[in-house]
Design a protein around this motif. Sequence first.
Motif, short mmCIF file in Angstrom:
data_model
loop_
_atom_site.label_atom_id
_atom_site.label_comp_id
_atom_site.label_asym_id
_atom_site.label_seq_id
_atom_site.Cartn_x
_atom_site.Cartn_y
_atom_site.Cartn_z
N GLU A 1 -11.07 -49.77 -72.70
CA GLU A 1 -11.72 -51.32 -72.60
C GLU A 1 -11.34 -51.92 -71.60
O GLU A 1 -10.26 -52.23 -70.95
N ALA A 2 -12.59 -52.77 -71.35
CA ALA A 2 -12.62 -53.93 -70.11
C ALA A 2 -11.69 -55.04 -70.96
O ALA A 2 -12.51 -55.67 -71.62
N LEU A 3 -10.80 -55.61 -70.59
CA LEU A 3 -10.26 -56.74 -71.32
C LEU A 3 -10.29 -57.94 -70.14
O LEU A 3 -9.84 -57.97 -68.88
N GLN A 4 -11.05 -58.90 -70.60
CA GLN A 4 -11.16 -60.31 -69.65
C GLN A 4 -10.25 -61.16 -69.58
O GLN A 4 -9.84 -61.58 -70.79
N THR A 5 -9.85 -61.75 -68.43
CA THR A 5 -9.10 -63.10 -68.50
C THR A 5 -9.37 -63.91 -67.16
O THR A 5 -9.84 -63.38 -66.34
N ASP A 6 -9.50 -65.22 -67.71
CA ASP A 6 -9.55 -66.23 -66.54
C ASP A 6 -8.28 -66.38 -65.50
O ASP A 6 -8.31 -66.99 -64.47
N HIS A 7 -7.23 -66.28 -66.17
CA HIS A 7 -6.07 -66.64 -65.82
C HIS A 7 -4.91 -65.29 -65.68
O HIS A 7 -4.33 -65.21 -66.98
N LEU A 8 -4.73 -64.15 -64.90
CA LEU A 8 -3.80 -63.31 -65.10
C LEU A 8 -2.27 -63.33 -65.65
O LEU A 8 -1.93 -63.11 -66.51
N PRO A 9 -1.86 -64.49 -65.00
CA PRO A 9 -0.37 -64.86 -65.19
C PRO A 9 -0.45 -65.25 -66.79
O PRO A 9 0.74 -64.97 -67.45
N LEU A 10 -1.35 -65.95 -67.35
CA LEU A 10 -1.44 -66.46 -68.78
C LEU A 10 -1.65 -65.25 -69.67
O LEU A 10 -0.96 -65.23 -70.76
N ALA A 11 -2.53 -64.27 -69.46
CA ALA A 11 -2.79 -63.09 -69.96
C ALA A 11 -1.55 -62.03 -70.16
O ALA A 11 -1.07 -61.59 -71.32
N LEU A 12 -0.92 -61.98 -68.99
CA LEU A 12 0.47 -61.42 -68.93
C LEU A 12 1.67 -61.91 -69.88
O LEU A 12 2.37 -61.32 -70.75
#
Length: 326
Positions: free
Chosen positions: A233-244
């Motif tokens: 799956e491709a998991l999209q985020t606009d802000h990587l630190p927030l996703a982590l």
Amino acid sequence: MAYPPKKPSQTSSSRPPRQRDTDGALLQKPWKGAAGKNTEAKPAHARPDSGRRPDRTEQSTNVRAAKVAVSAKAVSPAQLKQQGQHESRVLGENACRVCFNERPDAVIKMYLHADYAPRFADVMKYLAVNKRAYHIVDNAELEKVSGSQHHGGVIFVVKKREAMSVASYLTLHRKKTKDCLLALDGVGNPHNLGAIARSCAHFGVSGIILTAPEALQSGAAARTAEGGLEFVEALQTDHLPLALKLCKEAGYTLITTSSHAGVSLYNSQLPKKVVVVFGEEMQGVSKAVANSAEIALQIPGTGKVESLNVSVAASLILGEWYRQQQ
């Protein structure tokens, strides 16, 4: 007055035998229907009507009707652009075969070299039955369609897979007790992305978190992945630190790599739920991402080179995580 005798009507026994190939099987024509009849519709002005030729008025009417039909089917440049935004290309024999096996409904059309036609006969039959196009073309046309010399002889035009948000993935899989995700910080080379996706599929990684998920659907990435993209799956985020941060709150341990610090990969006990973060080769992960990690790993080696290619490093760490979970 004597008339010449009528010719006897041709019966099934007097008809010439249907053409057969060297194995004796009837030659198949994918553009014909199952009963062997050409399913292509003829225009109205080409159909017989008791032997009477149409007069000039009727011919003019038929021509105008044909022009109207063509204009009605014409697609504007804006429509073509919009269609292109929802389509991607899959290159290469293995990638196309896996794509067809996993999601045949997504295949819009196919271009292939004649050398590959026998191995894709089932795909041609499927496309013909479902009124979708396929084209047998030369290498020059394949290069034009793919935009690359490395087209692999077969090209699919497919519907793009929709990326899932990180939050949606975490909600959907909240009951998982064992899971591995990758997060890519600035990695954009399509060949590296394809190689990483191939390793993810091999070692059972569920998804890849990135800010530009469309990069995973490039033709070069698909060809390099050899079909692996169909299982990740491709998991999209606009802000990587927030996703982590969301991943940590969901019980995942964040792991980064370092060529100068960190503990040896082979002396570490890797958690069952992890997010392994990789940065682009020159700069590595950003400072904000590195600060959020709980484990920093080093891949032991001779030290004769500065670091490993990001796709190679990913494969080694994912392989070790997979081994420890067995």
